[in-house]
Enzyme design. Structure first.
Site, PDB file in Angstrom:
ATOM      1  N   CYS A 164       4.527   7.759  -9.743  1.00 33.50           N
ATOM      2  CA  CYS A 164       3.818   7.223  -8.584  1.00 33.50           C
ATOM      3  C   CYS A 164       3.921   8.284  -7.502  1.00 33.50           C
ATOM      4  O   CYS A 164       4.998   8.802  -7.240  1.00 33.50           O
ATOM      5  CB  CYS A 164       4.458   5.923  -8.096  1.00 33.50           C
ATOM      6  N   TYR A 246       4.392   0.106   1.065  1.00 31.64           N
ATOM      7  CA  TYR A 246       4.189  -1.233   0.515  1.00 31.64           C
ATOM      8  C   TYR A 246       5.149  -2.271   1.106  1.00 31.64           C
ATOM      9  O   TYR A 246       5.026  -3.459   0.814  1.00 31.64           O
ATOM     10  CB  TYR A 246       4.329  -1.215  -1.022  1.00 31.64           C
TER      11      TYR A 246
END
Ligand code: G6P
Ligand code: MN
Length: 424
Positions: A164, A246
């Site tokens: 990621c 996030y």
């Protein structure tokens, strides 16, 4: 020996960035053989042509071959780079809208939406894990990258690393907020994917005292679809640490639900509206002698990061990279075989996680809860056990009501049934 790199999902909109990533390291990977595979023959052909012409224009010593059979594509591979979305964007739209209908954030990688995606991704990754040569490395971008990585590690014999690139952009945001240059900045991001935190930062090797900088933080900066610097700063100030972009979904959950509802359009719908133009441009460029396709999907770091991981293993570079892999003591209070996102030294034998210490207390409980959810999700997605699936949803911090979890599960499994053979 030059490696054979198979790309599963080579028709993806992220491919132009991956091709540029390969070009960036063309001399380090000279002689590499690329095998492209995708379920869409049209996108596969266009990306194969694009790659060939971009490599030729740059004089890169790579060969590219399109292969429609997955089994043949992974045959003899040293690296299997996985970058696809089972069900495509229509399925993502469902992941984003089903939870939202029930008052829960609809997100493609975390929460119940991410769970549904895990249920589609895990069976495909397990199929690839079983088809790939035993010594091949699976370099995985398919989301939820951590759950997929955990399922493959515990339910197959394959070697896999979860990728990621969120931390790259988050590092840039935090550099701006803290008033530090990006060059020479090293942040110790630890936790689970899309749920990382940092309380140690170094600039050119020197520890930065974060406390006064966090206390004086002035929340500012333009929001992008996945990054809201103002909220990141607000959370950083309150928690006394740097947060992943996030984090807003956990700490502003109800506000985000309202915002997503008011928006009236999912992120998947936004991308679906943009993609035809994107592919048309790629198709128009692909046949040119010196193609220059759009870089709308992913940005520079996405492809470069994946290629850097491959190079680190292939060339035994012993380079520090932040990856999703087994904890093995990297984070003190998480079990040894937990899949965590943590700084690793990457060389010939893959990633060796560095000993990072403990998750800060302010976010430790949340991180543990996310980890327990992810582990249950990996098992549910592997086995197709609906009771485990319910347990996974109930373990997730977004879910506070059993009836809601049951409804989302029932609707989600029905909506995606074509991609969920394990729940048959
Ligand atoms: C970031 C995340 C990825 C995610 C992507 C979605 O890069 O790290 O895990 O898939 O954003 O971007 P999109 O443009 O598809 O909304
Ligand atoms: Mn990500």
């Amino acid at each position: 020996m030059s490696p054979r790199i198979t790309v599963v999902g080579a028709g993806s909109g992220y491919l132009p960035g991956v091709i540029r990533g390969l070009l960036h390291r063309a001399s380090d990977l000279a002689g590499a053989e690329l095998v492209f595979h995708d379920v869409s023959d049209e996108h596969l052909q266009v990306m194969t042509l694009l790659a060939r012409n971009m490599f030729a224009a740059a004089g890169a010593d790579f060969t590219v071959r399109a292969e429609t059979s997955l089994k043949t594509a992974v045959d003899g591979a040293d690296f299997v780079f996985t970058t696809f979305r089972p069900g495509g964007l229509p399925a993502r739209h469902l992941d984003e809208s089903i939870p939202l209908k029930h008052g829960i954030v609809g997100q493609e990688t975390i929460g119940p939406g991410g769970f549904l995606m895990a249920c589609r991704s895990v069976p495909v990754l397990l199929e690839i894990a079983r088809a790939a040569p035993a010594d091949a490395w699976i370099i995985n971008y398919t989301n939820p990258t951590n759950i997929v990585t955990d399922a493959v590690l515990r339910h197959s014999d394959a070697k896999i690393i979860g990728l990621c690139d969120q931390w790259v952009g988050d590092t840039e945001v935090w550099a701006g907020l803290l008033g530090l240059p990006v060059d020479g900045l090293e942040i110790d991001w630890i936790g689970t994917n899309h749920g990382t935190w940092a309380e140690r930062v170094r600039l050119n090797g020197e520890e930065v005292d974060l406390a006064p900088r966090l206390a004086d933080l002035a929340p500012a900066g333009e929001a992008t679809p996945h990054r809201e610097p103002v909220r990141m700063a607000e959370l950083g100030k309150a928690l006394g640490l740097l947060v992943n972009s996030y984090a807003k979904y956990y700490y502003f959950h109800d506000d985000v639900v309202r915002e997503l509802r008011d928006k009236g359009r999912t992120r998947a719908e936004e991308i679906m509206a943009m993609l035809p133009g994107f592919y048309a441009q790629v198709a128009a460029e692909a046949g040119k002698a010196d193609p220059d396709p759009s870089r709308e999907r992913g940005g520079g770091e996405h492809g470069e990061f994946a290629v850097d991981v491959i190079c680190a293993i292939q060339r035994d570079e012993r380079r520090r990279l932040i990856l999703n892999t087994r904890n093995q003591g990297s984070i003190a209070s998480l079990e040894s075989d937990a899949v965590v996102e943590t700084p690793c030294i990457v060389g010939r034998h893959g990633p060796t996680p560095l000993v990072m210490g403990e998750i800060p207390r302010a976010v430790r409980g949340l991180t543990h809860a996310i980890h327990e959810y992810e582990r249950l999700a990996a098992d549910a997605a592997t086995t197709g056990d609906t009771r485990l699936a319910l347990q996974a949803l109930l373990a997730h911090p977004f879910v506070t009501n059993k009836r809601t979890a049951e409804k989302i599960l029932e609707e989600g499994l029905a909506a995606h049934s074509a991609y969920l053979p394990q729940f048959g």
